[in-house]
Design an enzyme around this catalytic site. Structure first.
Site, PDB file in Angstrom:
ATOM      1  N   THR A  26      -4.063  -5.557  13.670  1.00 51.39           N
ATOM      2  CA  THR A  26      -5.033  -4.795  14.474  1.00 51.39           C
ATOM      3  C   THR A  26      -4.376  -4.183  15.714  1.00 51.39           C
ATOM      4  O   THR A  26      -4.740  -3.088  16.126  1.00 51.39           O
ATOM      5  CB  THR A  26      -6.254  -5.658  14.877  1.00 51.39           C
ATOM      6  OG1 THR A  26      -5.801  -6.936  15.311  1.00 51.39           O
ATOM      7  CG2 THR A  26      -7.216  -5.844  13.731  1.00 51.39           C
ATOM      8  N   HIS A 121      -1.529  -9.734  -1.454  1.00 51.72           N
ATOM      9  CA  HIS A 121      -2.442  -8.692  -1.926  1.00 51.72           C
ATOM     10  C   HIS A 121      -1.744  -7.376  -2.252  1.00 51.72           C
ATOM     11  O   HIS A 121      -2.390  -6.346  -2.371  1.00 51.72           O
ATOM     12  CB  HIS A 121      -3.566  -8.477  -0.905  1.00 51.72           C
ATOM     13  CG  HIS A 121      -4.448  -9.682  -0.745  1.00 51.72           C
ATOM     14  ND1 HIS A 121      -5.261  -9.883   0.334  1.00 51.72           N
ATOM     15  CD2 HIS A 121      -4.627 -10.754  -1.553  1.00 51.72           C
ATOM     16  CE1 HIS A 121      -5.911 -11.037   0.197  1.00 51.72           C
ATOM     17  NE2 HIS A 121      -5.537 -11.587  -0.943  1.00 51.72           N
ATOM     18  N   CYS A 129       1.887   4.715 -12.143  1.00 48.87           N
ATOM     19  CA  CYS A 129       1.027   5.406 -13.099  1.00 48.87           C
ATOM     20  C   CYS A 129       0.530   4.387 -14.116  1.00 48.87           C
ATOM     21  O   CYS A 129       1.313   3.604 -14.662  1.00 48.87           O
ATOM     22  CB  CYS A 129       1.800   6.521 -13.801  1.00 48.87           C
ATOM     23  SG  CYS A 129       0.857   7.252 -15.157  1.00 48.87           S
TER      24      CYS A 129
HETATM   25 ZN   LIG Z   1       2.339   8.961 -15.718  1.00 53.11          ZN
END
Ligand SMILES: [Zn+2]
Length: 215
Positions: A26, A121, A129
Site C-alpha cells: 500500500t 498468488h 496464451c
Molecule cells: Zn497463442
C-alpha cells in the site's frame, strides 16, 4: 514490541522468512483490490464485488468485465518498491533472510532485489496464451489490442499467471513455502490478516522460536 527488540531478534536470527500481504504494497500506492467497490456492468446491469470479479467463473464467462477490472484495479505499471521491500532484499543479501512468501502479485519484491520470492498468488508479470502457451510480459500483454488480450500468434486468450478465486495454489510453491517456514528461526508476518486463507494454515508449520506480527 519495540523496534529495538525487533532489531535484536533479527540480529540473532539467520534463517528468517517473511510472510506478507497487501499491506506491504500500500505504501507503493497499490491499494488492496478488495477495498474497491467492484464494477458495474452495463451489459449485465449488475454490480459485482471485487471477489466475484477475480474468480475463475467470471474470467471464463465474462472475460471483458474480468479484464476491465483486472487492468484497472490489479495492475499498477508505475509502482515502485518501498522501504519494506528494500529492507527485505537487504536482509537476504546479508544472508539473514531465506525467503519472502507473498500473497501479492505485483512483483515489487523482485524489483527491490529479492531473489527467493515465493508468490502464492502468482504474478502480473507473467502471462500465457491459453491456446499456444506463448509467454507475454506485462507490457506485451497490455499492448495487445482490446480489453481482452488475444494472442497475436494464435488468437487465444492470454491469461495472467495469477491465482483466481476458485483456482488452486501451485503445488511447487506450496511445498517450498512449507519447507521455508518449517526450517526458519524467525517468521515475520506483515501486511496481512492472519484470518485469511492461506496465511493461517502455513504459519502452523513454523517451529522456530520467534514469530513477529507487523500490522
Ligand atoms: Zn497463442
Amino acid at each position: 514490541m519495540s523496534i529495538e527488540k525487533l532489531v535484536e531478534i533479527i540480529k540473532s536470527s539467520d534463517n528468517i522468512v517473511f510472510f506478507g500481504g497487501a499491506g506491504v504494497s500500500t505504501e507503493s500506492n497499490i491499494p488492496d483490490f478488495r477495498s474497491s467497490s467492484g464494477l458495474f456492468s452495463q451489459k449485465l446491469n449488475k454490480n459485482f464485488t471485487p471477489e466475484q470479479l477475480v474468480s475463475h467463473t467470471f474470467y471464463s464467462r465474462y472475460p471483458e468485465e474480468f479484464f476491465k477490472f483486472y487492468k484497472d484495479k490489479l495492475v499498477y505499471t508505475e509502482a515502485k518498491p518501498n522501504k519494506a521491500h528494500l529492507a527485505l532484499a537487504k536482509l537476504e543479501e546479508l544472508g539473514k533472510l531465506n525467503a519472502v512468501v507473498t500473497q501479492n502479485i505485483d512483483g515489487l519484491h523482485q524489483m527491490a532485489g529479492s531473489k527467493n520470492v515465493l508468490e502464492l498468488h502468482g504474478s502480473i508479470h507473467r502471462n500465457y496464451c491459453t491456446k499456444c502457451n506463448e509467454f507475454f510480459d506485462l507490457n506485451e500483454m497490455l499492448n495487445l489490442d482490446g480489453t481482452v488480450p488475444y494472442c497475436d500468434k494464435c488468437g487465444g486468450i492470454v491469461k495472467p499467471d495469477v491465482v483466481l478465486y476458485e483456482e488452486g495454489l501451485d503445488n511447487d510453491i506450496i511445498s517450498k513455502t512449507v519447507a521455508a517456514i518449517s526450517s526458519s528461526d524467525l517468521l515475520i508476518i506483515g501486511g496481512t490478516s492472519l484470518v485469511v486463507y492461506p496465511a493461517a494454515s502455513f504459519i502452523n508449520y513454523f517451529k522456530g522460536s520467534n514469530i513477529v506480527l507487523i500490522r
